[in-house]
Design a protein around this motif. Structure first.
Motif, mmCIF file in Angstrom:
data_model
loop_
_atom_site.group_PDB
_atom_site.id
_atom_site.type_symbol
_atom_site.label_atom_id
_atom_site.label_comp_id
_atom_site.label_asym_id
_atom_site.label_seq_id
_atom_site.Cartn_x
_atom_site.Cartn_y
_atom_site.Cartn_z
ATOM 1 N N PRO A 180 59.693 -122.255 -14.629
ATOM 2 C CA PRO A 180 59.174 -121.713 -13.371
ATOM 3 C C PRO A 180 57.659 -121.567 -13.328
ATOM 4 O O PRO A 180 57.114 -121.261 -12.266
ATOM 5 C CB PRO A 180 59.870 -120.353 -13.277
ATOM 6 N N GLY A 218 55.623 -123.867 -13.284
ATOM 7 C CA GLY A 218 55.170 -124.859 -12.319
ATOM 8 C C GLY A 218 55.278 -124.377 -10.890
ATOM 9 O O GLY A 218 54.687 -124.962 -9.977
ATOM 10 N N ASN A 219 56.021 -123.317 -10.688
ATOM 11 C CA ASN A 219 56.170 -122.688 -9.376
ATOM 12 C C ASN A 219 55.320 -121.424 -9.285
ATOM 13 O O ASN A 219 55.498 -120.623 -8.372
ATOM 14 C CB ASN A 219 57.655 -122.366 -9.134
ATOM 15 N N GLY A 220 54.443 -121.235 -10.270
ATOM 16 C CA GLY A 220 53.552 -120.080 -10.266
ATOM 17 C C GLY A 220 54.183 -118.794 -10.753
ATOM 18 O O GLY A 220 53.632 -117.713 -10.532
ATOM 19 N N GLY A 262 62.281 -115.468 -12.325
ATOM 20 C CA GLY A 262 62.536 -116.558 -11.401
ATOM 21 C C GLY A 262 63.989 -116.622 -10.989
ATOM 22 O O GLY A 262 64.882 -116.234 -11.744
ATOM 23 N N ASP A 318 66.270 -121.392 -6.963
ATOM 24 C CA ASP A 318 65.041 -121.946 -6.397
ATOM 25 C C ASP A 318 64.720 -123.255 -7.104
ATOM 26 O O ASP A 318 64.369 -123.275 -8.283
ATOM 27 C CB ASP A 318 63.894 -120.947 -6.577
ATOM 28 N N ALA A 362 62.265 -125.153 -7.112
ATOM 29 C CA ALA A 362 60.911 -125.291 -7.649
ATOM 30 C C ALA A 362 60.757 -124.650 -9.021
ATOM 31 O O ALA A 362 59.727 -124.842 -9.680
ATOM 32 C CB ALA A 362 59.902 -124.687 -6.674
ATOM 33 N N ASN A 363 61.747 -123.902 -9.481
ATOM 34 C CA ASN A 363 61.682 -123.294 -10.812
ATOM 35 C C ASN A 363 62.168 -124.218 -11.918
ATOM 36 O O ASN A 363 62.137 -123.861 -13.089
ATOM 37 C CB ASN A 363 62.502 -122.002 -10.844
ATOM 38 N N TRP A 364 62.604 -125.402 -11.552
ATOM 39 C CA TRP A 364 63.114 -126.366 -12.528
ATOM 40 C C TRP A 364 62.138 -127.528 -12.693
ATOM 41 O O TRP A 364 61.479 -127.950 -11.749
ATOM 42 C CB TRP A 364 64.486 -126.884 -12.090
ATOM 43 N N GLY A 405 58.477 -127.305 -11.391
ATOM 44 C CA GLY A 405 58.211 -127.265 -9.962
ATOM 45 C C GLY A 405 58.596 -128.520 -9.220
ATOM 46 O O GLY A 405 58.458 -128.591 -8.003
ATOM 47 N N SER A 406 59.097 -129.530 -9.943
ATOM 48 C CA SER A 406 59.398 -130.799 -9.272
ATOM 49 C C SER A 406 60.878 -131.151 -9.268
ATOM 50 O O SER A 406 61.256 -132.214 -8.786
ATOM 51 C CB SER A 406 58.636 -131.939 -9.958
#
Length: 257
Positions: free
Chosen positions: A31, A33-35, A42, A46, A48-50, A53-54
């Motif tokens: 996560p 990558g998702n900030g 996380g 979501d 974007a947590n994997w 972020g992609s």
């Protein structure tokens, strides 16, 4: 004997199942990558947590891979609030596996064709809160291989579709069935191999372990007498009994005398 037949069926197929499980593609929990970094947590759901972020969360959704891997050092804890199914989970795969927490009302169900692990060959912690559910579709390994130190804390419900193993192949596993928690097994090894080395299953308060059929001789001879199952931290102090009406074996903390 019914117990022996169950064990023979599961153990004979074990090697092929483990090879198949390892061949799966992986979606990695990352996560950052998702900030999201500790102490923030996380959400499993979501996307974007994997994969930094992609990626997409693992599972049957288009583009999702069937294997969820937790091996990014320092990753934020993963929290499960919804209902998710259709994948294999491997925590601690060649790096620390962090924390996977299933919240009240959350549910995870893994594939019936693949084992899942808490502490594959490194450290990992899985927590099932009261009201949460973790359904292992096949084998449940806690601290599987050398270097693997897995801990599973159960305040909610954990079900296991095949074999349970704490320290099965040289690791160390701690399974804590906490007050109000339920560990519903479908089998346990009849030679004591489901808890090996310094691994331990500990039952606290009103925590309960159940098994289908009469496993009382196996539990007593292979797990209680050798101190592999504890009650309130005391190895061998748990009680076991068979309920013929329900056709179930129960392992619990004994009533105070």
């Amino acid at each position: 004997m019914k117990t022996t037949i169950r064990n023979a069926t599961i153990v004979c197929a074990l090697a092929g199942v483990m090879v198949a499980g390892q061949a799966m593609a992986a979606t990695v929990w990352n996560p950052a990558g998702n900030g999201i970094t500790p102490p923030a947590t996380g959400s499993w759901g979501d996307a974007a947590n994997w994969n930094g972020g992609s990626g997409l969360p693992p599972g049957p959704a288009p583009g999702g891979d069937p294997k969820a891997v937790f091996n990014v050092p320092g990753a934020a804890d993963a929290e499960v609030a919804g209902t998710f199914s259709g994948f294999q989970i491997v925590q601690g795969d060649n790096n620390p596996g962090g924390v996977l927490r299933i919240l009240n009302g959350g549910s995870i169900s893994t594939l019936p064709t693949s084992w899942s692990a808490v502490g594959y060959n490194d450290t990992a912690l899985a927590i099932v809160d009261a009201g949460g559910t973790y359904n292992f579709g096949q084998h449940m390994w806690v601290g599987l291989n050398p270097g693997g130190v897995g801990t599973l804390d159960i305040s909610g419900t954990v079900t296991v579709g095949a074999m349970i193993g704490a320290g099965w192949s040289g690791g160390t596993g701690y399974v804590n069935v906490l007050d109000g928690g339920l560990l519903a097994l479908s089998n346990i090894h009849n030679s004591g191999n489901s808890v090996q080395g310094s691994s331990l299953i500990d039952i606290t308060g009103s925590g309960t372990i159940t098994l289908p059929g009469d496993f009382t001789p196996v539990i007593i001879d292979q797990y209680l007498l050798p101190g592999k199952i504890a009650a309130n931290g005391v190895p061998g102090a748990a009680s076991t009994y068979y309920d013929g009406g329900l056709d179930q074996t129960f392992v619990v903390v004994p009533e105070p005398s």
